[in-house]
Design an enzyme around this catalytic site. Sequence first.
Site, PDB file in Angstrom:
ATOM      1  N   CYS A  32       0.831  -1.201   0.000  1.00 43.95           N
ATOM      2  CA  CYS A  32       0.000   0.000   0.000  1.00 43.95           C
ATOM      3  C   CYS A  32       0.870   1.257   0.000  1.00 43.95           C
ATOM      4  O   CYS A  32       1.710   1.423   0.890  1.00 43.95           O
ATOM      5  CB  CYS A  32      -0.940   0.012   1.203  1.00 43.95           C
ATOM      6  SG  CYS A  32      -2.046   1.442   1.215  1.00 43.95           S
ATOM      7  N   GLY A  48      -4.474  -6.297  -9.803  1.00 45.29           N
ATOM      8  CA  GLY A  48      -4.332  -5.095 -10.613  1.00 45.29           C
ATOM      9  C   GLY A  48      -5.151  -5.133 -11.878  1.00 45.29           C
ATOM     10  O   GLY A  48      -4.866  -5.892 -12.801  1.00 45.29           O
TER      11      GLY A  48
END
Length: 367
Positions: A119, A225
């Site tokens: 993150c 993703g």
Amino acid sequence: MLDYTAKFVLAPMVRIGELPTRLLALKYGADLVWGPEIIDKKLLTCERSYNEKLNTVDFCSTKGNKKIPGMTDLVFRTYPEMEKDKVVFQMGTANAELAVKAAKIVINDVGAIDINAGCPKHFSIHSGMGAALLSTPDLLCDILTSLVDEVGKPNNKPISVKIRLLPKKEDTLVLVSRLVKTGITNLTVHCRTREMRNRELPIRDYLDEIKQICVDNNVSFIINGHIKNYNEFIELQNRYGKDVGCMIASAAEINPTCFNKEGPLPWFTAVKEFIKFADKFQNHPANTKYCIIRIIPNEKNQNKIYQLVTKAKEAHEISDIILNQMDDEGNLVEAKKNVVAETLSNKRKAETLERNVETTKDKKVKA
């Protein structure tokens, strides 16, 4: 034991990944679900309890807001009936000793522990956590090895890590080669670098090389993703191997039923399902509101349901809007009544006008 291999999974998302979202994802096809990242120090303030009313296991902070016990002080809640061996607890940490202490608190009630090393947001990296760990590989490997040896092996639970790509391919492959030797069971790769935003297309140029490193070390591999649905999951398996898993984030934020093989449910059906889980498990109304306004489309600010939800504050108000004021097609019931009433009114006006015209004609004929 939880198995990551070839799984279609819900990504860890702060605020979004609470219990209602996770259960909705599981109901409609997710194999595993990650909870939102929880910091080690936060977990260390928690006490575990079994909630007999909800049949959940709750971890509440002894230092949390006690205004509504079990809601305002709640840090993590799991529902074993649906989540046993399916929920992955993601931890934010930058300290191996703290990570081990925190993991021991929750390990018996989750399927696995995952370390957030991907993150890029400030709340993760400000203390050396999240994507900041990519710059301190020795520390990251120490954390993972400690968790495997002191938590994973003694409890027969897998330890995993989620990373992002480094700017250079060679550096990424070197990092992956180190991580898979720590004893982890799974590696999840968000196919963007720390600097890239979610609107940018992922980098998948050398995923086959990353996967091979994982295979050679008996570590499963999950791709994250820009994956939006079940069909794309199958496409990536066809490309990289049937043992590859896929993780959905953004698409699940918009509609947690996106794991469904037949495609996601319409938003108005999904939001009704969400609110039922939220009500059943006494989800905090602020979180419920936050999640469902991401599911409800509001193009050009024209969605009346969206507008009503944004003004609601209490759980019963939100529930009433979704379950009672919204019909099964996403329309505001009252608005629909108004349309019908207006149509009837216009019809009556037309009939009256027609009668007046006929009356006028009759008078002219008689004259």
